[in-house]
Every structure is written in structure tokens, then in C-alpha cells.
Design an enzyme around this catalytic site. Sequence first.
Site, PDB file in Angstrom:
ATOM      1  N   ARG A 225       0.973  -1.192   0.057  1.00  0.00           N
ATOM      2  CA  ARG A 225       0.074  -0.147  -0.110  1.00  0.00           C
ATOM      3  C   ARG A 225       0.839   1.407  -0.154  1.00  0.00           C
ATOM      4  O   ARG A 225       1.876   1.399   0.735  1.00  0.00           O
ATOM      5  CB  ARG A 225      -0.809   0.024   1.166  1.00  0.00           C
ATOM      6  N   HIS A 273      -1.164   0.222  -9.458  1.00  0.00           N
ATOM      7  CA  HIS A 273      -1.583  -0.805  -8.858  1.00  0.00           C
ATOM      8  C   HIS A 273      -2.302  -1.975  -9.543  1.00  0.00           C
ATOM      9  O   HIS A 273      -3.405  -2.487  -9.665  1.00  0.00           O
ATOM     10  CB  HIS A 273      -3.009  -0.154  -8.002  1.00  0.00           C
TER      11      HIS A 273
HETATM   12  P1  NDP Z   1      -1.334 -11.623   5.055  1.00  0.00           P
HETATM   13  O1  NDP Z   1      -2.344 -11.205   5.806  1.00  0.00           O
HETATM   14  O2  NDP Z   1      -1.433 -13.040   4.444  1.00  0.00           O
HETATM   15  O3  NDP Z   1       0.084 -11.636   5.498  1.00  0.00           O
HETATM   16  C1  NDP Z   1       0.650 -10.328   6.216  1.00  0.00           C
HETATM   17  C2  NDP Z   1       2.224 -10.462   6.779  1.00  0.00           C
HETATM   18  O4  NDP Z   1       2.467  -9.270   7.278  1.00  0.00           O
HETATM   19  C3  NDP Z   1       2.228 -11.341   7.863  1.00  0.00           C
HETATM   20  O5  NDP Z   1       3.312 -12.304   7.914  1.00  0.00           O
HETATM   21  C4  NDP Z   1       2.090 -10.643   9.179  1.00  0.00           C
HETATM   22  O6  NDP Z   1       2.994 -11.020  10.244  1.00  0.00           O
HETATM   23  C5  NDP Z   1       2.840  -9.425   8.665  1.00  0.00           C
HETATM   24  N1  NDP Z   1       2.538  -8.269   9.497  1.00  0.00           N
HETATM   25  C6  NDP Z   1       1.515  -7.698   9.728  1.00  0.00           C
HETATM   26  N2  NDP Z   1       1.631  -6.762  10.579  1.00  0.00           N
HETATM   27  C7  NDP Z   1       3.010  -6.568  10.757  1.00  0.00           C
HETATM   28  C8  NDP Z   1       3.796  -5.869  11.654  1.00  0.00           C
HETATM   29  N3  NDP Z   1       3.389  -4.714  12.201  1.00  0.00           N
HETATM   30  N4  NDP Z   1       5.198  -5.961  11.804  1.00  0.00           N
HETATM   31  C9  NDP Z   1       5.564  -7.019  11.068  1.00  0.00           C
HETATM   32  N5  NDP Z   1       5.150  -7.855  10.174  1.00  0.00           N
HETATM   33  C10 NDP Z   1       3.635  -7.581  10.267  1.00  0.00           C
HETATM   34  O7  NDP Z   1      -1.295 -10.805   3.930  1.00  0.00           O
HETATM   35  P2  NDP Z   1      -1.053 -11.104   2.197  1.00  0.00           P
HETATM   36  O8  NDP Z   1       0.222 -11.699   2.315  1.00  0.00           O
HETATM   37  O9  NDP Z   1      -2.405 -11.728   1.678  1.00  0.00           O
HETATM   38  O10 NDP Z   1      -1.316  -9.725   1.630  1.00  0.00           O
HETATM   39  C11 NDP Z   1      -0.429  -8.499   2.092  1.00  0.00           C
HETATM   40  C12 NDP Z   1      -0.720  -7.039   1.457  1.00  0.00           C
HETATM   41  O11 NDP Z   1      -0.348  -6.955   0.301  1.00  0.00           O
HETATM   42  C13 NDP Z   1      -2.243  -6.957   1.410  1.00  0.00           C
HETATM   43  O12 NDP Z   1      -2.469  -6.591   2.791  1.00  0.00           O
HETATM   44  C14 NDP Z   1      -2.446  -5.786   0.547  1.00  0.00           C
HETATM   45  O13 NDP Z   1      -2.234  -4.485   1.159  1.00  0.00           O
HETATM   46  C15 NDP Z   1      -1.164  -6.103  -0.536  1.00  0.00           C
HETATM   47  N6  NDP Z   1      -1.609  -6.465  -1.669  1.00  0.00           N
HETATM   48  C16 NDP Z   1      -1.456  -5.869  -2.936  1.00  0.00           C
HETATM   49  C17 NDP Z   1      -1.753  -6.005  -4.218  1.00  0.00           C
HETATM   50  C18 NDP Z   1      -1.355  -5.369  -5.356  1.00  0.00           C
HETATM   51  O14 NDP Z   1      -1.889  -5.415  -6.488  1.00  0.00           O
HETATM   52  N7  NDP Z   1      -0.426  -4.269  -5.205  1.00  0.00           N
HETATM   53  C19 NDP Z   1      -2.735  -7.114  -4.401  1.00  0.00           C
HETATM   54  C20 NDP Z   1      -2.875  -7.889  -3.355  1.00  0.00           C
HETATM   55  C21 NDP Z   1      -2.293  -7.642  -1.880  1.00  0.00           C
HETATM   56  P3  NDP Z   1       2.437 -12.538  11.032  1.00  0.00           P
HETATM   57  O15 NDP Z   1       2.669 -13.634   9.959  1.00  0.00           O
HETATM   58  O16 NDP Z   1       3.053 -12.488  12.120  1.00  0.00           O
HETATM   59  O17 NDP Z   1       0.654 -12.496  10.987  1.00  0.00           O
HETATM   60  C1  OXD Z   2      -5.770  -6.047  -3.216  1.00  0.00           C
HETATM   61  C2  OXD Z   2      -5.097  -5.356  -4.098  1.00  0.00           C
HETATM   62  O1  OXD Z   2      -5.656  -6.023  -1.847  1.00  0.00           O
HETATM   63  O2  OXD Z   2      -5.639  -5.554  -5.308  1.00  0.00           O
HETATM   64  O3  OXD Z   2      -6.068  -7.216  -3.515  1.00  0.00           O
HETATM   65  O4  OXD Z   2      -4.360  -4.243  -3.706  1.00  0.00           O
END
Ligand code: NDP
Ligand code: OXD
Length: 310
Positions: A225, A273
Site C-alpha cells: 500500500r 496498482h
Molecule cells: P497476510 O495477512 O497473509 O500476511 C501479512 C503478513 O504481514 C504476515 O506475515 C504478518 O505477520 C505481517 N505483518 C502484519 N503486521 C505486521 C507488523 N506490524 N510487523 C511485521 N509484520 C507484520 O497478507 P497477504 O500476504 O495476503 O497480503 C499482504 C498485502 O499485500 C495486502 O494487505 C495488500 O495490502 C497487499 N496487496 C497488494 C496487491 C497489489 O496489487 N498491489 C494485491 C494484493 C495484496 P504474521 O505472520 O506474524 O501475522
Molecule cells: C488487493 C489489491 O488488496 O488489489 O487485493 O491491492
Amino acid sequence: MAMLYMSQWSNGDLWRDLMTGHLPGLDFRIHPETGDPAEIDAVLVWRYPLDELRNFPNLKMIASLGAGVDHVVGERHLIPQGVTLTRIVDPAMTVQMTEWCVMAVLNHLRRWDDYRAMQRERRYEELAVPRPDQTTIGVLGLGELGSDCARVLAAVGYTVRAWSRSPRSQEGLTCLHGTEAMQDFLAPCDIVICLLPLTQETRGIFNARSLSWMKRGAYIVNAARGAHIVEADLIAAIDAGQIAGATVDVQSIEPMPDDHPFWYHPRITSFPHVAALTVPESCTAGIAANYRRMQAGQPLQNVVDLERGY
Ligand code: NDP
Ligand code: OXD
């Protein structure tokens, strides 16, 4: 009962066709054609005003049509008590994200832009590039997307570190967790890739202070993001030579306004995006399965913890 589509995308008819394919007889409505609000028990949401949620007395499930849920969690006060928020977890998205991150890494390391510029100048020369085993890549976020991206980068031969909120382990990676470990995590990285959810804890996580913890000349990739980065701090760090450059799929304001500096900064490559797009043909099966579970009173899958924010 009925499912309501509330999305800024204009492909509601496609979602109707796919959802009714999985759930024959489903009453699928597209906002603003809501009908009787008491009949709505599920909403499909993508970046849409949520004020109306409070008008649906029988709402049980909100399905984010993206993997990220900050667009809903940010409006948490509008979610009625007892309603479950789910999100997309779909291999069809994961593979796109890994592909995009690998592209950003390789373009930087293999000096794509430099070679393209040399081609235009008819210069047939060799530039220095590091070997994979000389390169350390840090992946922030070891969730659905980060863990696959880290796995593939490690398979190429890079030294890969990963950072999460809670302790994690994954073969081939050095895993660190927690705020206290962030400086240690960043210090040896030549490239960092942000795949974190946007939460109160992660907003602005790349700022003047954390960028100063990185190796001079490190490179940033942000696929998560825009608000993870304090954009003015990134530009200052790049202009000062602390950071070599960045590839970003996301920005603080989307679409970027005409005067956004990412449009023209020579060391920032900016995408609109598109790193991992939702694939309705693939993810609707999971949403339909959750809808059936909801109707049967069973626990749902891919549920978001509203307190944690992801
Ligand atoms: P998940 O919820 O599966 O994984 C999130 C990870 O981030 C976990 O490992 C979590 O830790 C870690 N995390 C969360 N908070 C913290 C923190 N404060 N400090 C350290 N680590 C942290 O999310 P996804 O992998 O499915 O997606 C990640 C992000 O990708 C989405 O939220 C979205 O914003 C972005 N995205 C972007 C897209 C694009 O097209 N640009 C498309 C899809 C997603 P823990 O393992 O300990 O819970
Ligand atoms: C998502 C994205 O969160 O597209 O799926 O960013």
C-alpha cells in the site's frame, strides 16, 4: 436472502454470472439496486462507501474483493457487531504478485533501464551486476503473498530474509519478527520488498528513520500500500543517495494526481496498482463456499481479525 455487490469496479454482471454459477438461485444485487435491505445477508466490497452497511439488519458476512482489507478495516466503526469480514486468498493472485516482485528485482539487479538507455545510444558494453549469492533481499510480511515471493527469490539463489509480526519459519529464509528486530532485519538488505498489510502499526513504516537503517544504495520495492511509505522521505533518501531507487505498484493517492512526484522521478518506477489483480473466475468459488458455510452456521475461511487489522 441476497448478496449485494458494492464495488468501484464496473464488472458487476460478470460477478453475478460467476456467483450464480456457484450458487444457483442466488439473489445477486448490484448497488445501488439494493432492494429490501432486510434481505441482504452478504456484501462483496471493493473500495466503496460503506455507510449503508448499518441499514442491513441481517448482514452476516462482508467479503473484501481484494487481499488487502484496509479499505474496510479503516471504516470498522461502520461494521455491525457480529458481522464477519473475509478477504481473498487465491493462488491466481499469489502467482501474479510473485511474478511482479521478481520482475522488479530483476529489472533493478540486471540493470534493465541502463541497458535500454545504452541500446538507444548504440553502446555495446558490459555493466557490473551482482551475482545472486552476493545479493540479500528482505521481504516484509511473510503471509500468503510474502511467503511465496520469498520462496521463489530464495530458489533463484538470493539470500532472503523475511520479517513478520509473530515468529515464523520457512525453509531457506532467515526469519525475524517484531518492531525491535526491524533495524537488524533491514541492515544487510540490498533490496527490500514490502508485502505488509496496511495497519496502524505499518502505516509510514518506511520513513526517514527506517530508510537510514538501510545499506547505502539499497533499493525499495513496494507492492503493498502507498501509505507504507512516507513518500517525501523516500524521495529525500533517493536524492541524497541513501536509497538507490524504488519500484512501487502503489501510492499514497490512487490514481496519482498529475503533480505527484512519482510520475517523473528518474529513480522511481511507478505502476498503477496492478501487481496482483483479483481474478473473479478464480476467487468466486471460495466466496461461494464461504457463503454456504455462513448459511449453515459454520466458521468461515480467510477471516480478518478486525482488532489486528489484517
Ligand atoms: P497476510 O495477512 O497473509 O500476511 C501479512 C503478513 O504481514 C504476515 O506475515 C504478518 O505477520 C505481517 N505483518 C502484519 N503486521 C505486521 C507488523 N506490524 N510487523 C511485521 N509484520 C507484520 O497478507 P497477504 O500476504 O495476503 O497480503 C499482504 C498485502 O499485500 C495486502 O494487505 C495488500 O495490502 C497487499 N496487496 C497488494 C496487491 C497489489 O496489487 N498491489 C494485491 C494484493 C495484496 P504474521 O505472520 O506474524 O501475522
Ligand atoms: C488487493 C489489491 O488488496 O488489489 O487485493 O491491492
